[in-house]
Write an enzyme that holds these catalytic residues in place. Structure first.
Site, PDB file in Angstrom:
ATOM      1  N   LYS A   1      50.708  34.728  39.124  1.00  0.00           N
ATOM      2  CA  LYS A   1      49.873  35.950  39.030  1.00  0.00           C
ATOM      3  C   LYS A   1      50.913  36.908  39.366  1.00  0.00           C
ATOM      4  O   LYS A   1      50.393  37.879  40.087  1.00  0.00           O
ATOM      5  CB  LYS A   1      49.914  35.767  41.385  1.00  0.00           C
ATOM      6  CG  LYS A   1      48.667  34.356  41.538  1.00  0.00           C
ATOM      7  CD  LYS A   1      47.013  34.326  40.867  1.00  0.00           C
ATOM      8  CE  LYS A   1      47.054  32.790  41.304  1.00  0.00           C
ATOM      9  NZ  LYS A   1      47.097  32.517  42.785  1.00  0.00           N
TER      10      LYS A   1
ATOM     11  N   HIS B   1      29.728  57.618  30.536  1.00  0.00           N
ATOM     12  CA  HIS B   1      30.048  57.720  32.338  1.00  0.00           C
ATOM     13  C   HIS B   1      29.788  59.151  33.513  1.00  0.00           C
ATOM     14  O   HIS B   1      29.633  58.799  33.753  1.00  0.00           O
ATOM     15  CB  HIS B   1      32.327  57.957  32.622  1.00  0.00           C
ATOM     16  CG  HIS B   1      33.249  57.146  32.114  1.00  0.00           C
ATOM     17  ND1 HIS B   1      33.071  56.150  33.275  1.00  0.00           N
ATOM     18  CD2 HIS B   1      33.088  56.251  31.198  1.00  0.00           C
ATOM     19  CE1 HIS B   1      33.381  54.651  33.221  1.00  0.00           C
ATOM     20  NE2 HIS B   1      33.828  54.928  31.769  1.00  0.00           N
TER      21      HIS B   1
ATOM     22  N   ASP C   1      39.744  32.378  39.979  1.00  0.00           N
ATOM     23  CA  ASP C   1      40.769  32.743  40.664  1.00  0.00           C
ATOM     24  C   ASP C   1      41.075  34.473  40.143  1.00  0.00           C
ATOM     25  O   ASP C   1      41.690  34.429  38.953  1.00  0.00           O
ATOM     26  CB  ASP C   1      42.499  32.104  40.883  1.00  0.00           C
ATOM     27  CG  ASP C   1      43.000  32.376  42.094  1.00  0.00           C
ATOM     28  OD1 ASP C   1      43.437  33.667  41.691  1.00  0.00           O
ATOM     29  OD2 ASP C   1      44.064  32.384  42.315  1.00  0.00           O
TER      30      ASP C   1
ATOM     31  N   GLU D   1      31.358  49.307  38.506  1.00  0.00           N
ATOM     32  CA  GLU D   1      31.808  50.384  37.479  1.00  0.00           C
ATOM     33  C   GLU D   1      30.646  50.084  36.737  1.00  0.00           C
ATOM     34  O   GLU D   1      30.009  49.645  35.424  1.00  0.00           O
ATOM     35  CB  GLU D   1      32.987  49.458  37.231  1.00  0.00           C
ATOM     36  CG  GLU D   1      33.421  50.991  36.051  1.00  0.00           C
ATOM     37  CD  GLU D   1      34.740  50.890  35.035  1.00  0.00           C
ATOM     38  OE1 GLU D   1      35.283  51.196  34.226  1.00  0.00           O
ATOM     39  OE2 GLU D   1      35.891  49.143  35.504  1.00  0.00           O
TER      40      GLU D   1
END
Length: 396
Positions: free
Chosen positions: A223, A388, A297, A93
């Site tokens: 999670k 951006h 993770d 990004e």
């Protein structure tokens, strides 16, 4: 309608003698090309030794190369992380690294980020089912009476995990529990699973009132973000805070503390109305980029990116800003942290190996704070979209 015959399943090829080898990986890439037509030239270009990968991946074919940018120096006044750090951020990004870097410059000039680890828990959450609520209530008392023996049974399975407490939550004839551990430098999900399994076996052998139990009842919310983990902590609960003089905000960010605080009030209301688990701007950006770079993770971002932002406009115009990350799950040992590039990224922050997990947690939290202030300032200064367009994926 006549039933259709399913197509013949063609499994991914494996080498039962040596499945973690360059030859086995090449055979699988050829399999992909044969069955899909895709060329895996980039996927198959790597420096990693497949022989090091058992326990990390199955059916290895290659690597996903994610660009790594460097932000810093990040100045941290922590209890574990002290001094300047250069932070690796793995992302595709545009503007992300630049934004965090800009926030690091701001807070460096303001004297740095103060970080504090408030709590440390990793849990497994077994549930126990009884004939009625009364046995469930009695079992809760029994857990208190036998805690030392349960703790001993759990800790026989681990050299680093320590059982701290057993939380209890009743519903009907079910008692939901949360076995809270400290886990050293490991993230600890597997550690706590094995330890709690041993504890449950001891419990079943010594208590005959239990009809049935499940090792995990979804009360650990692994999670997944959850209110209970935001209140009670899963992983590290870390606070990062700083006070920024208005003059520095104006000079570095072309912003203003009074306007920043007003925007913060509006943002709080917007978050409340939308029901978010995070009244900040984009903590998941920095956390995900650091997780990918350092072998964490990545799925733990679901929990780790939850956050509480608190800000004050001081009487002298200074801007106090803090972020509390209640469920930051990081490791400096085990899992993917020992792989080649991931270890290098940890080493550049002196965060690889034992005794370093608190340091990494504080650096992550400090990085998140920098990103929050940078994006917040860009929105207030109306530079967000322009940035951006000039540097990100929106560029012409």
């Amino acid at each position: 309608m006549e039933p259709t015959t399913p197509p013949t399943r063609i499994p991914v090829p494996r080498d039962r003698e040596d499945d973690y080898s360059n030859a086995a990986a090449a055979a699988r890439r050829a399999f992909v090309t044969e069955h899909t037509g895709a060329k895996l030239d980039h996927v198959g270009s790597y420096s990693i030794d497949p022989a090091t990968l058992p326990g990390n991946v199955e059916h290895f074919v290659g690597v996903a190369q994610v660009p790594i940018g460097l932000a810093g120096p990040l100045l941290v006044n922590g209890e574990h992380a002290q001094g300047e750090f250069y932070v690796p951020l793995a992302t595709a990004e545009g503007t992300l690294v630049a934004s965090y870097n800009r926030g690091m410059r701001l807070l460096h000039e303001a004297g740095g980020v103060t970080t504090t680890i408030m709590a440390d828990h990793m849990q497994r959450a077994p549930s126990f089912i009884f004939p009625s609520a009364r046995e469930s209530r009695a079992f809760g008392e029994w857990l208190d009476e036998n805690f030392d023996a349960i703790k001993a049974a759990a800790e026989e399975t681990t050299s680093t995990g320590k059982l701290q407490e057993i939380e209890r939550y009743s519903a009907g004839r079910i008692l939901y529990t949360r076995f809270n551990y400290t886990t050293g430098d490991a993230a600890g999900q597997n550690l706590t699973g094995k330890a709690t399994q041993a504890a449950c076996r001891w419990i079943r052998a010594n208590n005959d009132t239990i009809e049935h139990h499940f090792l995990e009842s979804n009360f650990a919310t692994d999670k997944k973000s959850s209110t209970i983990n935001m209140l009670r902590t899963r992983g590290k609960r870390v606070v990062a805070e700083a006070t920024i003089p208005n003059e520095i905000l104006q000079r570095v960010m072309r912003s203003d503390s009074a306007l920043m605080f007003r925007a913060r009030q509006v943002s709080n209301l917007g978050g409340f109305m939308s029901g978010v688990n995070n009244n900040g701007a984009h903590s998941a950006n920095g956390i995900t980029a650091m997780f990918i770079a350092t072998g964490q993770d990545a799925a733990n971002v679901a929990e780790s990116s939850a956050a509480y932002v608190y800000a004050e406009l001081r009487d002298n115009g200074d801007y106090y800003f803090s972020i509390t990350i209640p469920s930051l799950i990081v490791a400096t040992y085990g899992g993917g942290t020992g792989l080649g590039t991931q270890r290098e990224c940890l080493e550049m922050m002196d965060c690889y190996g034992t005794g370093k997990v608190g340091k990494l947690a504080e650096i992550v939290a400090a990085t998140v704070l920098c990103g929050e202030l940078s994006l917040g300032s860009a929105i207030v200064a109306e530079e967000w979209v322009d940035a951006h367009d000039a540097h990100g994926r929106n560029r012409p």
